[in-house]
Design a protein around this motif. Structure first.
Motif, PDB file in Angstrom:
ATOM      1  N   THR A   8     -31.443  -8.241 -45.688  1.00 16.84           N
ATOM      2  CA  THR A   8     -32.500  -7.382 -45.138  1.00 16.84           C
ATOM      3  C   THR A   8     -33.880  -7.996 -45.316  1.00 16.84           C
ATOM      4  O   THR A   8     -34.140  -8.720 -46.274  1.00 16.84           O
ATOM      5  CB  THR A   8     -32.491  -5.974 -45.777  1.00 16.84           C
ATOM      6  OG1 THR A   8     -32.826  -6.055 -47.167  1.00 16.84           O
ATOM      7  CG2 THR A   8     -31.137  -5.308 -45.626  1.00 16.84           C
ATOM      8  N   SER A  13     -37.945  -1.943 -44.177  1.00 21.32           N
ATOM      9  CA  SER A  13     -38.929  -1.238 -45.010  1.00 21.32           C
ATOM     10  C   SER A  13     -40.086  -0.686 -44.176  1.00 21.32           C
ATOM     11  O   SER A  13     -40.650   0.355 -44.496  1.00 21.32           O
ATOM     12  CB  SER A  13     -39.487  -2.173 -46.084  1.00 21.32           C
ATOM     13  OG  SER A  13     -38.478  -2.555 -46.987  1.00 21.32           O
ATOM     14  N   SER A  16     -39.986   2.838 -43.214  1.00 15.05           N
ATOM     15  CA  SER A  16     -40.287   3.846 -44.234  1.00 15.05           C
ATOM     16  C   SER A  16     -41.794   4.010 -44.405  1.00 15.05           C
ATOM     17  O   SER A  16     -42.247   4.824 -45.200  1.00 15.05           O
ATOM     18  CB  SER A  16     -39.665   3.442 -45.577  1.00 15.05           C
ATOM     19  OG  SER A  16     -38.278   3.716 -45.593  1.00 15.05           O
ATOM     20  N   PRO A  65     -36.662   6.058 -48.909  1.00 18.84           N
ATOM     21  CA  PRO A  65     -35.703   5.341 -48.061  1.00 18.84           C
ATOM     22  C   PRO A  65     -35.521   6.042 -46.727  1.00 18.84           C
ATOM     23  O   PRO A  65     -35.637   7.272 -46.630  1.00 18.84           O
ATOM     24  CB  PRO A  65     -34.402   5.382 -48.885  1.00 18.84           C
ATOM     25  CG  PRO A  65     -34.822   5.679 -50.280  1.00 18.84           C
ATOM     26  CD  PRO A  65     -36.067   6.500 -50.183  1.00 18.84           C
ATOM     27  N   HIS A  69     -31.551   2.560 -44.779  1.00 14.58           N
ATOM     28  CA  HIS A  69     -31.179   2.362 -46.184  1.00 14.58           C
ATOM     29  C   HIS A  69     -30.004   3.267 -46.560  1.00 14.58           C
ATOM     30  O   HIS A  69     -29.047   2.831 -47.210  1.00 14.58           O
ATOM     31  CB  HIS A  69     -32.353   2.704 -47.117  1.00 14.58           C
ATOM     32  CG  HIS A  69     -33.562   1.836 -46.958  1.00 14.58           C
ATOM     33  ND1 HIS A  69     -34.702   2.267 -46.334  1.00 14.58           N
ATOM     34  CD2 HIS A  69     -33.808   0.564 -47.362  1.00 14.58           C
ATOM     35  CE1 HIS A  69     -35.615   1.304 -46.359  1.00 14.58           C
ATOM     36  NE2 HIS A  69     -35.098   0.251 -46.970  1.00 14.58           N
ATOM     37  N   THR A  85     -31.848  -8.960 -50.348  1.00 12.15           N
ATOM     38  CA  THR A  85     -33.073  -8.580 -49.649  1.00 12.15           C
ATOM     39  C   THR A  85     -34.221  -9.519 -49.982  1.00 12.15           C
ATOM     40  O   THR A  85     -34.341 -10.007 -51.107  1.00 12.15           O
ATOM     41  CB  THR A  85     -33.458  -7.118 -49.955  1.00 12.15           C
ATOM     42  OG1 THR A  85     -34.582  -6.753 -49.147  1.00 12.15           O
ATOM     43  CG2 THR A  85     -33.798  -6.904 -51.429  1.00 12.15           C
ATOM     44  N   HIS A  92     -33.714   0.189 -51.323  1.00 11.97           N
ATOM     45  CA  HIS A  92     -32.245   0.148 -51.326  1.00 11.97           C
ATOM     46  C   HIS A  92     -31.695   0.853 -52.567  1.00 11.97           C
ATOM     47  O   HIS A  92     -30.739   1.628 -52.487  1.00 11.97           O
ATOM     48  CB  HIS A  92     -31.748  -1.302 -51.300  1.00 11.97           C
ATOM     49  CG  HIS A  92     -31.897  -1.983 -49.983  1.00 11.97           C
ATOM     50  ND1 HIS A  92     -31.303  -1.528 -48.823  1.00 11.97           N
ATOM     51  CD2 HIS A  92     -32.573  -3.113 -49.634  1.00 11.97           C
ATOM     52  CE1 HIS A  92     -31.603  -2.341 -47.826  1.00 11.97           C
ATOM     53  NE2 HIS A  92     -32.380  -3.307 -48.286  1.00 11.97           N
ATOM     54  N   ALA A  95     -32.096   4.584 -52.391  1.00 14.44           N
ATOM     55  CA  ALA A  95     -31.119   5.200 -51.494  1.00 14.44           C
ATOM     56  C   ALA A  95     -29.751   5.332 -52.159  1.00 14.44           C
ATOM     57  O   ALA A  95     -28.947   6.189 -51.778  1.00 14.44           O
ATOM     58  CB  ALA A  95     -31.002   4.382 -50.209  1.00 14.44           C
ATOM     59  N   SER A  97     -27.800   2.263 -53.151  1.00 12.09           N
ATOM     60  CA  SER A  97     -26.982   1.046 -53.051  1.00 12.09           C
ATOM     61  C   SER A  97     -26.749   0.466 -54.445  1.00 12.09           C
ATOM     62  O   SER A  97     -27.665   0.406 -55.268  1.00 12.09           O
ATOM     63  CB  SER A  97     -27.657  -0.002 -52.157  1.00 12.09           C
ATOM     64  OG  SER A  97     -27.580   0.388 -50.801  1.00 12.09           O
TER      65      SER A  97
END
Length: 228
Positions: A8, A13, A16, A65, A69, A85, A92, A95, A97
């Motif tokens: 990513t 981003s 967001s 996020p 995400h 990333t 991330h 969110a 991950s």
């Protein structure tokens, strides 16, 4: 369990509400990026550099996020997912991950100017006079231009294991996606999610282009992969 590796960049981003690193003219609020993102710039004007990252840290505290995400988290129900990333935000992780590797460092961390392995979590402003316990100035935990990228080797190893590669919000002609994708096994399916892709599907073997923004393209692809 199949392994999906997700690369990513700033595009995910930006949705967001985070400013991308450079404006269209390559400047950040009138500053050349080398002034605020290089060891030389930090040596010349540490206050300017610290304020550059303070503003970005403050901004990161205000955003959340997005659907892109969040959709990546869903992939973990069915796949082993590694996110690599080049973004320095923690969206991330916010969110949900589980496996996120930051190539270029993290805004919410700082480190000692004397020992790069001495890293602290830091969510407030960083100013001159903020020292580690040995009296050394702290600096942003960010990989600046001209510095080594210590996480590059681990990233290469992860990409080499991938069964599927997904690239979101970063060009396949720009580091790191362009270099990392070359370490994927021959024939590995590659998906590029970008509203303005700068490559054709013929440019890479097994490439599928999804010419959409991350908030639309990622949830769509995730549903497709989960239902497959």
């Amino acid at each position: 369990m199949k392994q999906i590796v997700v690369l990513t960049g700033a595009g995910i981003s930006a949705e967001s509400g985070l400013k991308t690193f450079r404006d269209a003219d390559g400047l950040w609020e009138g500053h050349d990026v080398m002034e605020v993102a290089s060891p030389q710039g930090f040596a010349r004007n540490p206050e300017l550099v610290l304020e550059f990252y303070n503003q970005r840290r403050r901004q990161l505290l205000k955003v959340t996020p997005n659907a892109g995400h969040k959709a990546l988290v869903q992939l973990e129900e069915k796949f082993k997912v590694d996110i690599i990333t080049q973004n320095v935000d923690n969206l991330h992780e916010q969110a949900g991950s589980g496996n996120v590797l930051h190539l270029h460092g993290e805004l919410f961390k700082v480190r000692s100017t004397a020992d790069e392995n001495h890293v602290l979590t830091w969510k407030k402003d960083l100013v001159l006079g903020d020292f580690d316990e040995n009296g050394h100035q702290l600096r942003p935990h960010i990989v600046w231009f001209g510095e080594m990228v210590p996480m590059l080797e681990p990233a290469i190893e992860i990409v080499a294991q991938a069964d599927i590669v997904i690239i979101i919000g970063t060009s396949m002609q720009v580091y790191p996606a362009a270099s990392l994708v070359n370490y994927a096994k021959l024939g590995t399916p590659i998906y590029l999610i970008d509203p303005k892709p700068n490559v054709n599907e013929n440019d890479f073997e097994s490439l599928t282009i999804i010419a959409k923004t991350a908030t639309i393209g990622v949830p769509s692809l995730v549903m497709q992969l989960i239902d497959h």
